[in-house]
Design an enzyme around this catalytic site. Structure first.
Site, PDB file in Angstrom:
ATOM      1  N   ASP A 293       0.857  -1.182   0.000  1.00 44.98           N
ATOM      2  CA  ASP A 293       0.000   0.000   0.000  1.00 44.98           C
ATOM      3  C   ASP A 293       0.896   1.236   0.000  1.00 44.98           C
ATOM      4  OD1 ASP A 293       0.866   0.092   2.610  1.00 44.98           O
ATOM      5  OD2 ASP A 293      -1.035  -0.485   3.479  1.00 44.98           O
TER       6      ASP A 293
ATOM      7  N   ASP B   4      -7.744  -7.749   1.577  1.00 39.40           N
ATOM      8  CA  ASP B   4      -6.735  -7.822   2.633  1.00 39.40           C
ATOM      9  C   ASP B   4      -7.359  -7.313   3.917  1.00 39.40           C
ATOM     10  OD1 ASP B   4      -5.314  -5.046   3.687  1.00 39.40           O
ATOM     11  OD2 ASP B   4      -6.393  -4.800   1.808  1.00 39.40           O
TER      12      ASP B   4
END
EC number: 2.4.2.29
Length: 370
Positions: free
Chosen positions: A89, A264
């Protein structure tokens, strides 16, 4: 990167995502390895439970151990001893989580390091540079996670800033000649038309995949379901679709029903360390006294290392004693449960029996883990 849509069933999608470090069968759940480790798991254990891809955190790895250290290893894969794909990320959500410690401007975000208080500056360009050094298979654009609650004007302003940052992320990614995949992130808060505006802008820029961000940030479940149902089917059908930071087993099934391919969440690992365990027949809290003398496995239908070898009684003892092994065995079980769930869902979609599987899933989960 290549994405193949192999089959569909009642809106759910079965696909294959081919990345630099291997192929990923979708729908897929990705364990979170914030600091280059999935807590309480070795890479071998992670592979044994069926994980195909894991997450690394750009923000935290940038702060500690630092890019020079990871770069000296040739990237995050060698640094953490994981030879399968990694998604990183961008750091946007972590900056968002700093609250009053950060200041957002057009250029980027100024903030105080949560480690030593040093003044730092993170921009779309720097995020792309960090992720290029990490050499993650999937790079996420740098965006602002729209907070909840947010007025329409606040959500619009935040989304349009993220839109401009998306363009800068793409430009820097291309300048760096990064050969991996870059995903855009749809923002817009709880407003359908703002979500549409965000998606349209991202499609104009062009990305290898598309994520839905800004959900599971404190909003009511009904709002999350509404925005997911509106946004997911509008994402390009020929690209992977990723729902960020979600969630419970039920959330994942709902996401797949809406056409999501990738998920996730820290929930299975964090809950494991707190003694909250997921099973086919509901959840159980291993610290509760009812498990003290229970010689049964957590889930008689589960084939994980924990369920094959240990009783609820032993896991209760480990948790009460604060033993590290308890966290390890609990995490093995929870991640195995999530990986088994998504594997069964892939099979159900391929056989065009997704709706039947969901009916059975809901019925079994509602029985309660006794």
């Amino acid at each position: 990167m290549q994405f193949e849509l192999l089959s569909t069933s009642a809106g759910a999608r079965r696909g294959r995502l081919t990345l630099a470090h291997g192929a990923v069968e979708t729908p897929v759940f990705m364990p979170v390895g914030t600091y280059g480790t999935v807590k309480a798991m070795t890479p071998a254990m992670l592979s044994d439970v069926g994980a195909q891809i894991c997450l690394g955190n750009t923000f935290h790895l940038w702060l500690r151990p630092g890019l020079d250290i990871v770069g000296a290893h040739g990237g995050l894969h060698r640094f953490m001893g994981w030879d399968k794909p990694i998604l990183t990320d961008s750091g946007g959500f972590q900056v968002f989580s700093l609250g009053a410690l950060r200041k957002i401007s057009e250029e980027g975000v100024k903030f105080a390091s949560p480690i030593d208080g040093a003044r730092l500056f993170l921009t779309p360009e720097i995020s792309m540079q960090i992720q290029t050094v990490l050499n993650s298979d999937v790079v996420m654009i740098f965006d602002e996670c729209t907070p909840y609650p947010a007025t329409r004007d606040e959500a619009a302003k935040s989304m349009r800033l993220s839109r401009r940052w998306a363009r800068r992320s793409r430009d820097e990614f291309d300048r760096l000649e990064n050969a991996n995949a870059l995903f855009g992130i749809v923002q817009g808060g709880m407003y359908e038309d703002l979500r549409d505006e965000s998606l349209g802008a991202l499609q104009d820029i062009g990305f290898h995949g598309f994520a839905i961000g800004g959900l599971s940030v404190g909003e009511p479940k009904d709002d999350m379901a509404r925005i997911l149902a509106h946004t997911a089917p509008r994402l390009p059908a020929d690209k992977p679709r990723y729902l960020m930071g979600v969630g419970t087993p039920e959330d994942i099934v709902d996401g797949i029903a809406n056409g999501i391919d990738m998920f996730d969440c820290v929930m299975p690992t964090r809950n494991a360390r707190n003694g909250w365990l997921f099973t086919r027949y509901g959840d159980l809290k291993i610290k509760n006294a009812v498990h003290k003398a229970d010689t049964r496995p957590l889930d008689p239908s589960c084939s994980c290392y924990t369920c094959r070898n240990f009783s609820r009684s032993y896991l209760h003892h480990l948790h009460r004693a604060g033993e590290i092994l308890g966290s390890m065995l609990n995490t093995v079980h929870n991640l195995h449960y999530y990986q088994t769930l998504t594997a069964e869902l892939r099979d159900a979609i391929a056989a065009d029996r997704f709706a039947d599987y969901v009916t059975r899933f809901r019925s079994e989960r509602a029985t309660g883990a006794h």
